[in-house]
Design a protein around this motif. Structure first.
Motif, mmCIF file in Angstrom:
data_model
loop_
_atom_site.group_PDB
_atom_site.id
_atom_site.type_symbol
_atom_site.label_atom_id
_atom_site.label_comp_id
_atom_site.label_asym_id
_atom_site.label_seq_id
_atom_site.Cartn_x
_atom_site.Cartn_y
_atom_site.Cartn_z
ATOM 1 N N ILE A 87 -5.554 -9.520 -6.306
ATOM 2 C CA ILE A 87 -4.684 -8.364 -6.522
ATOM 3 C C ILE A 87 -5.346 -7.114 -5.962
ATOM 4 O O ILE A 87 -6.487 -6.793 -6.297
ATOM 5 N N PHE A 88 -4.623 -6.408 -5.101
ATOM 6 C CA PHE A 88 -5.124 -5.163 -4.518
ATOM 7 C C PHE A 88 -4.713 -3.933 -5.344
ATOM 8 O O PHE A 88 -5.466 -2.961 -5.424
ATOM 9 N N TYR A 89 -3.528 -4.019 -5.926
ATOM 10 C CA TYR A 89 -3.012 -2.827 -6.604
ATOM 11 C C TYR A 89 -1.913 -3.239 -7.591
ATOM 12 O O TYR A 89 -1.191 -4.225 -7.375
ATOM 13 N N THR B 95 -0.708 -7.957 -3.691
ATOM 14 C CA THR B 95 -1.848 -8.853 -3.496
ATOM 15 C C THR B 95 -2.095 -9.034 -1.995
ATOM 16 O O THR B 95 -1.417 -8.430 -1.169
ATOM 17 N N ASN B 96 -3.043 -9.872 -1.683
ATOM 18 C CA ASN B 96 -3.327 -10.152 -0.273
ATOM 19 C C ASN B 96 -2.340 -11.167 0.320
ATOM 20 O O ASN B 96 -2.447 -11.520 1.491
ATOM 21 N N GLN B 97 -1.365 -11.629 -0.491
ATOM 22 C CA GLN B 97 -0.373 -12.588 0.002
ATOM 23 C C GLN B 97 1.073 -12.125 -0.177
ATOM 24 O O GLN B 97 1.942 -12.498 0.614
ATOM 25 N N ARG B 98 1.340 -11.311 -1.169
ATOM 26 C CA ARG B 98 2.736 -10.992 -1.496
ATOM 27 C C ARG B 98 2.828 -9.669 -2.248
ATOM 28 O O ARG B 98 1.830 -9.088 -2.693
ATOM 29 N N VAL B 99 4.088 -9.235 -2.387
ATOM 30 C CA VAL B 99 4.446 -8.095 -3.237
ATOM 31 C C VAL B 99 5.365 -8.632 -4.324
ATOM 32 O O VAL B 99 6.330 -9.346 -4.030
ATOM 33 N N MET C 39 2.765 6.984 -5.849
ATOM 34 C CA MET C 39 3.476 6.654 -4.620
ATOM 35 C C MET C 39 2.532 6.506 -3.421
ATOM 36 O O MET C 39 2.640 5.543 -2.640
ATOM 37 N N LYS C 40 1.608 7.424 -3.253
ATOM 38 C CA LYS C 40 0.729 7.366 -2.081
ATOM 39 C C LYS C 40 -0.153 6.115 -2.099
ATOM 40 O O LYS C 40 -0.430 5.521 -1.047
ATOM 41 N N TYR C 41 -0.584 5.693 -3.284
ATOM 42 C CA TYR C 41 -1.418 4.494 -3.372
ATOM 43 C C TYR C 41 -0.592 3.235 -3.099
ATOM 44 O O TYR C 41 -1.060 2.313 -2.409
ATOM 45 N N ALA C 42 0.641 3.188 -3.641
ATOM 46 C CA ALA C 42 1.486 2.015 -3.416
ATOM 47 C C ALA C 42 1.812 1.849 -1.938
ATOM 48 O O ALA C 42 1.708 0.738 -1.380
ATOM 49 N N LEU C 43 2.193 2.928 -1.271
ATOM 50 C CA LEU C 43 2.496 2.850 0.160
ATOM 51 C C LEU C 43 1.279 2.429 0.968
ATOM 52 O O LEU C 43 1.355 1.555 1.848
ATOM 53 N N ALA C 44 0.149 3.056 0.676
ATOM 54 C CA ALA C 44 -1.068 2.765 1.433
ATOM 55 C C ALA C 44 -1.503 1.316 1.258
ATOM 56 O O ALA C 44 -1.887 0.646 2.234
ATOM 57 N N LEU C 45 -1.420 0.804 0.016
ATOM 58 C CA LEU C 45 -1.886 -0.565 -0.233
ATOM 59 C C LEU C 45 -0.941 -1.597 0.368
ATOM 60 O O LEU C 45 -1.396 -2.636 0.888
ATOM 61 N N VAL C 46 0.369 -1.361 0.326
ATOM 62 C CA VAL C 46 1.301 -2.322 0.926
ATOM 63 C C VAL C 46 1.090 -2.378 2.438
ATOM 64 O O VAL C 46 1.018 -3.474 3.038
#
Length: 286
Positions: free
Chosen positions: A199-201, A217-221, A270-277
């Motif tokens: 899990i990244f975020y 995650t590194n595989q999916r949202v 919002m900025k973290y979610a966009l950046a991590l995706v």
């Protein structure tokens, strides 16, 4: 979340102690996440209760007469058997020496005094004065605390409270993310991970009446809602953008063509979610 429960317990304990009601009000307004309507009701009830207790204990405190017993009549001396004149028919020498002015003064004092009037000892007056003083200072202390609470509350009314992510410390993310960036540990237990999945975020979603969670995650949202969960493989994403400060749009290819998914997030996330995706998508497609 645990911190809010502890502060709520401390606040309720202050209310139960009665004496610490002002402290409980301050903790309730500054440190708890209770609804504003509930805070206003508790503040009004606590204020009335505190004022009533102060009035009952201090204003109605019994005063004890420590200066002696007050007689219901004026005692101005008198004469005993030893002072009585030898011949009752003749006035004594002492009586002859009394001037007409002093005799007139004594008569006026006797006529002015009421036999049924009761004197109030000075000790009683001093005791009631001290009680009123203590009541005034206690009430003044309560008013000062209440004024500070209201001032701080109205001052912060226009400011939006900063959202605190319950799953990860967002301060550990260093934006913008590079290819070799490292992500902090995310404490999210609802998602069953696949093999070699990380899990990244994660954060909470704030859509009204449909709150849930958003996980990268590194595989999916994965989008969790009250009705279930929606999984989007990173490789299926074709667009990632923000519609507003709190709404993110994900476009993914599906069996029925491209579908758009809207995720309602706290503005600070919002900025973290966009950046991590986008970062996770880049690592998959690289």
């Amino acid at each position: 979340m645990q911190r809010d429960k502890v502060l709520s317990i401390i606040t309720i304990a202050c209310f139960c102690s009665i004496v610490l009601i002002p402290v409980g009000l301050a903790l309730m307004w500054f440190m708890t996440a209770w609804k504003k309507k509930r805070k206003l009701i508790i503040t009004a009830a606590g204020s009335v209760l505190y004022i009533a207790i102060v009035a009952f204990i201090l204003l109605l405190e019994p005063s004890y007469n420590t200066g002696g017993v007050s007689l219901p009549f004026k005692y101005s001396g008198g004469e005993t058997a030893y002072d009585a004149p030898a011949n009752p028919g003749r006035p004594s020498k002492k009586e002859k020496k009394i001037s007409p002015a002093s005799d007139k003064k004594q008569k006026s004092e006797k006529t002015s005094d009421k036999p049924d009037e009761e004197r109030v000892p000075r000790s009683v007056k001093r005791q009631s004065g001290r009680s009123l003083g203590r009541a005034f200072y206690a009430f003044l202390f309560f008013l000062v605390i209440l004024a500070l609470v209201l001032w701080r509350n109205f001052r912060a009314a226009g400011k939006k409270t900063e959202y605190e992510n319950p799953y990860v410390d967002t301060n550990l993310y260093k934006l913008p993310l590079s290819a070799d960036s490292k992500t902090p540990l995310v404490h999210f237990q609802r998602l069953k991970l696949n093999q070699n999945e990380k899990i990244f975020y994660a954060t909470e979603t704030v859509q009204k009446d449909n709150e849930g969670d958003f996980v990268v995650t590194n595989q999916r949202v994965v989008i969790f809602t009250k009705t279930g969960a929606t999984e989007l493989p990173l490789s299926s994403l074709s667009a990632v953008l923000s519609v507003s400060n709190s709404v993110m749009q994900l476009t993914a290819a599906g069996e029925e063509g491209e579908q758009k998914h809207y995720i309602f997030l706290p503005e600070s996330q919002m900025k973290y979610a966009l950046a991590l995706v986008r970062w996770a998508f880049g690592k998959v497609t690289a």
